[in-house]
Design a protein around this motif. Structure first.
Motif, PDB file in Angstrom:
ATOM      1  N   PRO A  21       0.851  -1.187   0.000  1.00  0.00           N
ATOM      2  CA  PRO A  21       0.000   0.000   0.000  1.00  0.00           C
ATOM      3  C   PRO A  21       0.889   1.240   0.000  1.00  0.00           C
ATOM      4  CG  PRO A  21       0.116  -0.928   2.199  1.00  0.00           C
ATOM      5  CD  PRO A  21       0.882  -1.855   1.306  1.00  0.00           C
ATOM      6  N   GLY A  22       0.275   2.414  -0.065  1.00  0.00           N
ATOM      7  CA  GLY A  22       1.070   3.643  -0.005  1.00  0.00           C
ATOM      8  C   GLY A  22       0.666   4.706  -0.999  1.00  0.00           C
ATOM      9  N   GLY A  23      -0.465   4.522  -1.708  1.00  0.00           N
ATOM     10  CA  GLY A  23      -0.916   5.569  -2.620  1.00  0.00           C
ATOM     11  C   GLY A  23       0.107   5.857  -3.713  1.00  0.00           C
ATOM     12  N   GLN A  24       0.364   7.113  -3.950  1.00  0.00           N
ATOM     13  CA  GLN A  24       1.252   7.540  -5.026  1.00  0.00           C
ATOM     14  C   GLN A  24       2.675   7.017  -4.842  1.00  0.00           C
ATOM     15  OE1 GLN A  24       1.780  11.765  -5.230  1.00  0.00           O
ATOM     16  NE2 GLN A  24       2.687  11.728  -7.258  1.00  0.00           N
ATOM     17  N   ARG A  25       3.048   6.666  -3.624  1.00  0.00           N
ATOM     18  CA  ARG A  25       4.412   6.224  -3.372  1.00  0.00           C
ATOM     19  C   ARG A  25       4.624   4.741  -3.676  1.00  0.00           C
ATOM     20  NH1 ARG A  25       2.411   9.505  -0.073  1.00  0.00           N
ATOM     21  NH2 ARG A  25       1.550   7.857   1.235  1.00  0.00           N
ATOM     22  N   ILE A  26       3.572   4.017  -4.038  1.00  0.00           N
ATOM     23  CA  ILE A  26       3.696   2.587  -4.277  1.00  0.00           C
ATOM     24  C   ILE A  26       4.784   2.257  -5.303  1.00  0.00           C
ATOM     25  CG2 ILE A  26       2.513   0.578  -5.280  1.00  0.00           C
ATOM     26  CD1 ILE A  26      -0.023   1.479  -3.832  1.00  0.00           C
ATOM     27  N   PRO A  27       4.776   2.849  -6.515  1.00  0.00           N
ATOM     28  CA  PRO A  27       5.790   2.451  -7.500  1.00  0.00           C
ATOM     29  C   PRO A  27       7.223   2.725  -7.058  1.00  0.00           C
ATOM     30  CG  PRO A  27       3.958   3.587  -8.575  1.00  0.00           C
ATOM     31  CD  PRO A  27       3.783   3.781  -7.101  1.00  0.00           C
ATOM     32  N   ILE A  28       7.490   3.913  -6.500  1.00  0.00           N
ATOM     33  CA  ILE A  28       8.868   4.246  -6.152  1.00  0.00           C
ATOM     34  C   ILE A  28       9.350   3.441  -4.945  1.00  0.00           C
ATOM     35  CG2 ILE A  28       8.336   6.231  -4.667  1.00  0.00           C
ATOM     36  CD1 ILE A  28      10.763   7.647  -5.924  1.00  0.00           C
ATOM     37  N   VAL A  29       8.461   3.101  -4.022  1.00  0.00           N
ATOM     38  CA  VAL A  29       8.841   2.262  -2.883  1.00  0.00           C
ATOM     39  C   VAL A  29       9.209   0.857  -3.366  1.00  0.00           C
ATOM     40  CG1 VAL A  29       7.903   1.042  -0.885  1.00  0.00           C
ATOM     41  CG2 VAL A  29       7.649   3.512  -1.060  1.00  0.00           C
ATOM     42  N   LEU A  30       8.377   0.267  -4.225  1.00  0.00           N
ATOM     43  CA  LEU A  30       8.671  -1.065  -4.737  1.00  0.00           C
ATOM     44  C   LEU A  30       9.951  -1.075  -5.566  1.00  0.00           C
ATOM     45  CD1 LEU A  30       5.110  -2.306  -5.756  1.00  0.00           C
ATOM     46  CD2 LEU A  30       6.522  -3.151  -3.886  1.00  0.00           C
ATOM     47  N   ALA A  31      10.167  -0.003  -6.347  1.00  0.00           N
ATOM     48  CA  ALA A  31      11.380   0.072  -7.164  1.00  0.00           C
ATOM     49  C   ALA A  31      12.632   0.039  -6.292  1.00  0.00           C
ATOM     50  CB  ALA A  31      11.362   1.335  -8.015  1.00  0.00           C
ATOM     51  N   GLN A  32      12.591   0.729  -5.157  1.00  0.00           N
ATOM     52  CA  GLN A  32      13.755   0.743  -4.275  1.00  0.00           C
ATOM     53  C   GLN A  32      14.042  -0.648  -3.706  1.00  0.00           C
ATOM     54  OE1 GLN A  32      13.565   4.265  -1.473  1.00  0.00           O
ATOM     55  NE2 GLN A  32      11.852   4.783  -2.816  1.00  0.00           N
ATOM     56  N   VAL A  33      12.983  -1.344  -3.280  1.00  0.00           N
ATOM     57  CA  VAL A  33      13.173  -2.681  -2.708  1.00  0.00           C
ATOM     58  C   VAL A  33      13.662  -3.656  -3.772  1.00  0.00           C
ATOM     59  CG1 VAL A  33      11.984  -4.631  -1.632  1.00  0.00           C
ATOM     60  CG2 VAL A  33      11.472  -2.298  -0.896  1.00  0.00           C
ATOM     61  N   ILE A  34      13.034  -3.650  -4.948  1.00  0.00           N
ATOM     62  CA  ILE A  34      13.408  -4.575  -6.014  1.00  0.00           C
ATOM     63  C   ILE A  34      14.825  -4.296  -6.506  1.00  0.00           C
ATOM     64  CG2 ILE A  34      12.876  -5.276  -8.385  1.00  0.00           C
ATOM     65  CD1 ILE A  34       9.906  -4.806  -7.670  1.00  0.00           C
ATOM     66  N   ALA A  35      15.190  -3.017  -6.632  1.00  0.00           N
ATOM     67  CA  ALA A  35      16.532  -2.674  -7.100  1.00  0.00           C
ATOM     68  C   ALA A  35      17.594  -3.152  -6.118  1.00  0.00           C
ATOM     69  CB  ALA A  35      16.637  -1.161  -7.305  1.00  0.00           C
ATOM     70  N   ARG A  36      17.352  -2.959  -4.850  1.00  0.00           N
ATOM     71  CA  ARG A  36      18.324  -3.416  -3.850  1.00  0.00           C
ATOM     72  C   ARG A  36      18.476  -4.942  -3.896  1.00  0.00           C
ATOM     73  NH1 ARG A  36      19.854  -0.295   0.563  1.00  0.00           N
ATOM     74  NH2 ARG A  36      19.204   1.889   0.512  1.00  0.00           N
ATOM     75  N   TRP A  37      17.369  -5.636  -4.054  1.00  0.00           N
ATOM     76  CA  TRP A  37      17.385  -7.099  -4.063  1.00  0.00           C
ATOM     77  C   TRP A  37      17.949  -7.644  -5.376  1.00  0.00           C
ATOM     78  CZ3 TRP A  37      14.201 -10.106  -7.354  1.00  0.00           C
ATOM     79  CH2 TRP A  37      14.215 -11.483  -7.107  1.00  0.00           C
ATOM     80  N   ALA A  38      17.492  -7.125  -6.519  1.00  0.00           N
ATOM     81  CA  ALA A  38      17.837  -7.695  -7.821  1.00  0.00           C
ATOM     82  C   ALA A  38      19.177  -7.195  -8.352  1.00  0.00           C
ATOM     83  CB  ALA A  38      16.734  -7.388  -8.835  1.00  0.00           C
ATOM     84  N   LEU A  39      19.457  -5.909  -8.224  1.00  0.00           N
ATOM     85  CA  LEU A  39      20.663  -5.329  -8.815  1.00  0.00           C
ATOM     86  C   LEU A  39      21.840  -5.308  -7.861  1.00  0.00           C
ATOM     87  CD1 LEU A  39      19.204  -2.329 -10.858  1.00  0.00           C
ATOM     88  CD2 LEU A  39      19.812  -4.614 -11.668  1.00  0.00           C
ATOM     89  N   HIS A  40      21.559  -5.236  -6.559  1.00  0.00           N
ATOM     90  CA  HIS A  40      22.642  -5.128  -5.590  1.00  0.00           C
ATOM     91  C   HIS A  40      22.779  -6.359  -4.699  1.00  0.00           C
ATOM     92  CE1 HIS A  40      23.780  -0.944  -6.431  1.00  0.00           C
ATOM     93  NE2 HIS A  40      22.510  -0.801  -6.760  1.00  0.00           N
ATOM     94  N   GLY A  41      21.921  -7.340  -4.905  1.00  0.00           N
ATOM     95  CA  GLY A  41      22.073  -8.602  -4.196  1.00  0.00           C
ATOM     96  C   GLY A  41      21.827  -8.544  -2.708  1.00  0.00           C
ATOM     97  N   GLU A  42      21.081  -7.535  -2.250  1.00  0.00           N
ATOM     98  CA  GLU A  42      20.794  -7.456  -0.827  1.00  0.00           C
ATOM     99  C   GLU A  42      19.782  -8.542  -0.431  1.00  0.00           C
ATOM    100  OE1 GLU A  42      21.410  -2.662  -0.003  1.00  0.00           O
ATOM    101  OE2 GLU A  42      19.483  -3.628   0.410  1.00  0.00           O
ATOM    102  N   PRO A  43      19.939  -9.135   0.742  1.00  0.00           N
ATOM    103  CA  PRO A  43      18.901 -10.060   1.226  1.00  0.00           C
ATOM    104  C   PRO A  43      17.551  -9.352   1.287  1.00  0.00           C
ATOM    105  CG  PRO A  43      20.870 -10.170   2.592  1.00  0.00           C
ATOM    106  CD  PRO A  43      21.050  -8.993   1.686  1.00  0.00           C
ATOM    107  N   LEU A  44      16.503 -10.115   1.111  1.00  0.00           N
ATOM    108  CA  LEU A  44      15.173  -9.531   1.040  1.00  0.00           C
ATOM    109  C   LEU A  44      14.841  -8.708   2.281  1.00  0.00           C
ATOM    110  CD1 LEU A  44      13.029  -9.589  -1.128  1.00  0.00           C
ATOM    111  CD2 LEU A  44      11.972 -11.535   0.032  1.00  0.00           C
ATOM    112  N   GLU A  45      15.144  -9.245   3.450  1.00  0.00           N
ATOM    113  CA  GLU A  45      14.847  -8.530   4.690  1.00  0.00           C
ATOM    114  C   GLU A  45      15.585  -7.197   4.742  1.00  0.00           C
ATOM    115  OE1 GLU A  45      12.849  -8.198   8.352  1.00  0.00           O
ATOM    116  OE2 GLU A  45      12.757  -9.920   7.003  1.00  0.00           O
ATOM    117  N   GLU A  46      16.835  -7.188   4.323  1.00  0.00           N
ATOM    118  CA  GLU A  46      17.622  -5.951   4.326  1.00  0.00           C
ATOM    119  C   GLU A  46      17.056  -4.940   3.344  1.00  0.00           C
ATOM    120  OE1 GLU A  46      22.219  -4.677   3.218  1.00  0.00           O
ATOM    121  OE2 GLU A  46      21.812  -6.672   4.046  1.00  0.00           O
ATOM    122  N   ALA A  47      16.649  -5.409   2.174  1.00  0.00           N
ATOM    123  CA  ALA A  47      16.082  -4.506   1.176  1.00  0.00           C
ATOM    124  C   ALA A  47      14.773  -3.874   1.656  1.00  0.00           C
ATOM    125  CB  ALA A  47      15.854  -5.264  -0.132  1.00  0.00           C
ATOM    126  N   VAL A  48      13.958  -4.659   2.365  1.00  0.00           N
ATOM    127  CA  VAL A  48      12.679  -4.152   2.874  1.00  0.00           C
ATOM    128  C   VAL A  48      12.903  -3.179   4.032  1.00  0.00           C
ATOM    129  CG1 VAL A  48      10.573  -4.841   4.101  1.00  0.00           C
ATOM    130  CG2 VAL A  48      11.327  -6.124   2.091  1.00  0.00           C
TER     131      VAL A  48
END
Length: 270
Positions: free
Chosen positions: A169-196
């Motif tokens: 959830p998060g209204g207008q911030r939904i896309p940019i919040v998800l992008a930050q988590v996915i980028a940390r996990w997918a591009l930088h290899g951060e563990p999921l918990e750390e990315a969240v």
């Protein structure tokens, strides 16, 4: 979401240390460009011709990213507001025993929605989302669905298997919040918990909102590029609550993360 992530990758996100000025600037810039697309070109595909192939084409977005200056903030004018109050949204990600993945975002939009219930269910007030947009792609009409900020995500591997289900959830911030988590996990290899758990940010025009105060050198570098504000909004539920599950086929296990920003949890049933 696809365009946002492709733009961020084209802007060199993978080479930028998470939390650095370049990392923040790359995602913020990609968000501004993708948001511009939403405001001008996205609408109900039953009523308007959405150029989906171009918007999700890596080459097209790389060419767009090439035209964006990386030494200054990207500002894009719009003639209409962003549409609607923040509201009552939830997300759930489920993986069953056969490997089927569901990523589902539900919303009443405003708290209690339209204030009307039928058969025990409150009706949403999603019609207010027709205020989103600067062009004519998201105009109200009978039978027409409005644009929404909701962005339930499925990530697949090279074999086409789902390896991540996520949403927030998060209204207008939904896309940019998800992008930050996915980028940390997918591009930088951060563990999921750390990315969240990592601190989040949001960009509106030149205004940059951050979940936590930035390090002095990062804040100074961003201000030098034209960002203003760097404020920490004191609003409940502002930064969403990412509900995400990763499927590890090699280890034959599910990996989840708990976002402490709202009530939520994950579990794997035996």
């Amino acid at each position: 979401m696809v365009q946002l992530l492709q733009l961020a990758e084209a802007l060199g996100l993978e080479e930028h240390e998470p939390g650095s000025a370049d990392f923040v600037h790359s995602i913020a810039t990609a968000w501004r460009l993708a948001e511009h697309t939403l405001h001008w070109e996205v609408g109900d595909p039953d009523f308007v011709d959405v150029p989906l192939a171009a918007l999700t084409d890596p080459q097209h977005n790389a060419e767009l990213a090439d035209r964006v200056p990386m030494d200054t903030v990207t500002t894009l004018d719009r003639s209409r507001r962003d549409g609607g109050l923040e509201g009552n949204t939830t997300h759930i990600t489920v993986v069953d025993g056969d490997g089927t993945v569901v990523s589902m975002t539900n919303t009443l939009t405003n708290f209690w929605g339209a204030g009307t219930d039928e058969l025990g269910f409150f009706l949403n007030d999603q019609l207010r989302r027709f205020d989103i947009g600067a062009g004519e792609a998201n105009e109200p009409a009978p039978g027409r669905r409005s644009v929404s900020w909701s962005a339930p995500v499925l990530v697949r591997d090279a074999e086409g298997r789902p390896i991540l289900g996520a949403g927030t959830p998060g209204g207008q911030r939904i896309p940019i919040v998800l992008a930050q988590v996915i980028a940390r996990w997918a591009l930088h290899g951060e563990p999921l918990e750390e990315a969240v758990q990592a601190p989040r940010f949001h960009n509106t025009g030149t205004e940059l909102e951050t979940e936590q105060p930035l390090p002095a050198d990062v804040a100074e570098a961003l201000r030098a590029r034209g960002y203003t504000g760097l404020t920490q909004p004191e609003l409940p539920y502002y930064w969403g609550s990412v509900q995400v599950i990763e499927i590890d086929y090699d280890g034959d296990e599910l990996v989840g993360a708990t976002d402490p920003r709202r009530e939520g949890a994950w579990r794997a049933a035996p």
